[in-house]
Design an enzyme around this catalytic site. Sequence first.
Site, PDB file in Angstrom:
ATOM      1  N   ASP A 276      -7.723   3.812   3.960  1.00 12.72           N
ATOM      2  CA  ASP A 276      -8.144   3.630   2.950  1.00 12.72           C
ATOM      3  C   ASP A 276      -7.937   1.933   2.849  1.00 12.72           C
ATOM      4  O   ASP A 276      -9.272   1.460   1.739  1.00 12.72           O
ATOM      5  CB  ASP A 276      -6.291   4.290   2.123  1.00 12.72           C
ATOM      6  CG  ASP A 276      -7.278   3.771   0.849  1.00 12.72           C
ATOM      7  OD1 ASP A 276      -8.085   4.778   0.005  1.00 12.72           O
ATOM      8  OD2 ASP A 276      -5.835   3.163  -0.177  1.00 12.72           O
TER       9      ASP A 276
ATOM     10  N   HIS B 167       0.960  -1.354   0.161  1.00 13.47           N
ATOM     11  CA  HIS B 167       0.285   0.156  -0.045  1.00 13.47           C
ATOM     12  C   HIS B 167       0.903   1.236   0.023  1.00 13.47           C
ATOM     13  O   HIS B 167       2.226   1.730   0.763  1.00 13.47           O
ATOM     14  CB  HIS B 167      -0.861   0.149   1.002  1.00 13.47           C
ATOM     15  CG  HIS B 167      -1.669   1.258   1.072  1.00 13.47           C
ATOM     16  ND1 HIS B 167      -2.023   2.558   1.139  1.00 13.47           N
ATOM     17  CD2 HIS B 167      -3.162   0.949   1.159  1.00 13.47           C
ATOM     18  CE1 HIS B 167      -3.168   3.669   0.527  1.00 13.47           C
ATOM     19  NE2 HIS B 167      -3.931   2.702   0.445  1.00 13.47           N
TER      20      HIS B 167
END
Length: 418
Positions: A352, A199
Amino acid sequence: MFSSLCRYNAPRLSRMYSAKTSATCTTRQDPNKPKPKTAIVMLNMGGPQNIDQVGDYLLRIMTDRDMIQLPMQSKLGPWIASRRTEEVQKKYLEIGGGSPILKWTNSQGMLLTESLDKCLPEFAPHKHYVAFRYVSPFTEDAFEELEKDGVERAVIFSQYPQYSCATTGSSLNAIADHYKLRPIPRHIKFSMIERWATHPLLARVFADRIREKLLAFDEEVRDDVLILFTAHSLPLKAVSRGDTYPHEVAATVANTMIELKLKNPHRLVWQSKVGPLPWLQPYTDDSIKAYAKQGRRHIILVPIAFVNEHIETLHELDIEYCHDVAKEAGVVHIERASTPNAHPTFIAALTDIVKNHLRSGPAVSKQFLTRCPHCVSQRCHKSKEFFKSLCSDSYNTQEPFVPPPNMPKVIITEASKA
Ligand code: FES
């Protein structure tokens, strides 16, 4: 995982494995808060909060065959745990009497769920549940609690960014074991996030943590400081079986260096080896010594696979390596980058990841459902089948998650399926 925990003696077996020392979850529902709709179950190994929990904690690790495989494990595991308890207790005393991992996980969970409530009102209220593998609050208790709370969906979220069958795999097997003994709550929609090594916001947090420490070096040497990424090692047997952990850790390192945009040299090294069998090398302490001999005497250690401070960072890295090993090796200046903890960018990363998962992620990934090429464990096989069933009862594993009614409609045609 368990290295700093595994070297020494202590005869405290009588107090060990005393079931759940304190089964109370610190995330119990506040009666003044609305009933949670979405559970975020935060898996991690955990750490003793006080020295009385150390013996039981070690025993659970040493008897977990997903984590460590010993000959005659049911006898040898308890014996090793017993022998090592006292010395490990001393280490915890040297870092303040206990592990801060529960404190950090709760902070992260609260910040994450607050943030999710704002950006995903359709799934709110969210509530986090700490699910530790080897110490209270235990994984099983977290699942009992979320059932009692009456949640509608539950996201099983590994707090190890990089997947290993020994860590996340072990926690997932514990969940499968839990539901062997009781009915599966079919009214809850389960799904899983088992890895998030690449990520971009995770790389950004590590880059920020490195920049913070670079400022501590003299400007003349700053560009030449050696960045030593360090992660818990793994037995070569597990690597040869095809465990994805080494390449996932390497991917986080590569992303962090891209994010950092600096020309400093870097290497990935491995800490915390236990026992006589070969593990993934080079080891962190050996590397510090070897680089000092080569004249590389300005170093930053970056724990790249831990998201919270705990014994491996606070004792092994800070006390044993940065102080004892570096001093003896003649290192001029060494710093250790902080773990993400409650860094705002880290909370944004967690938000997220969960947001994308709830909106459009598969309930369980094909990557998880694929076993290591040389896995011969029936336990792994059964556990993956269990999660395929648990999660696909709620969602289709092959197709994108169908959004709730208040989200923009997506029409899935035969052509788009292709
Ligand atoms: Fe990796 Fe079984 S050891 S899936």
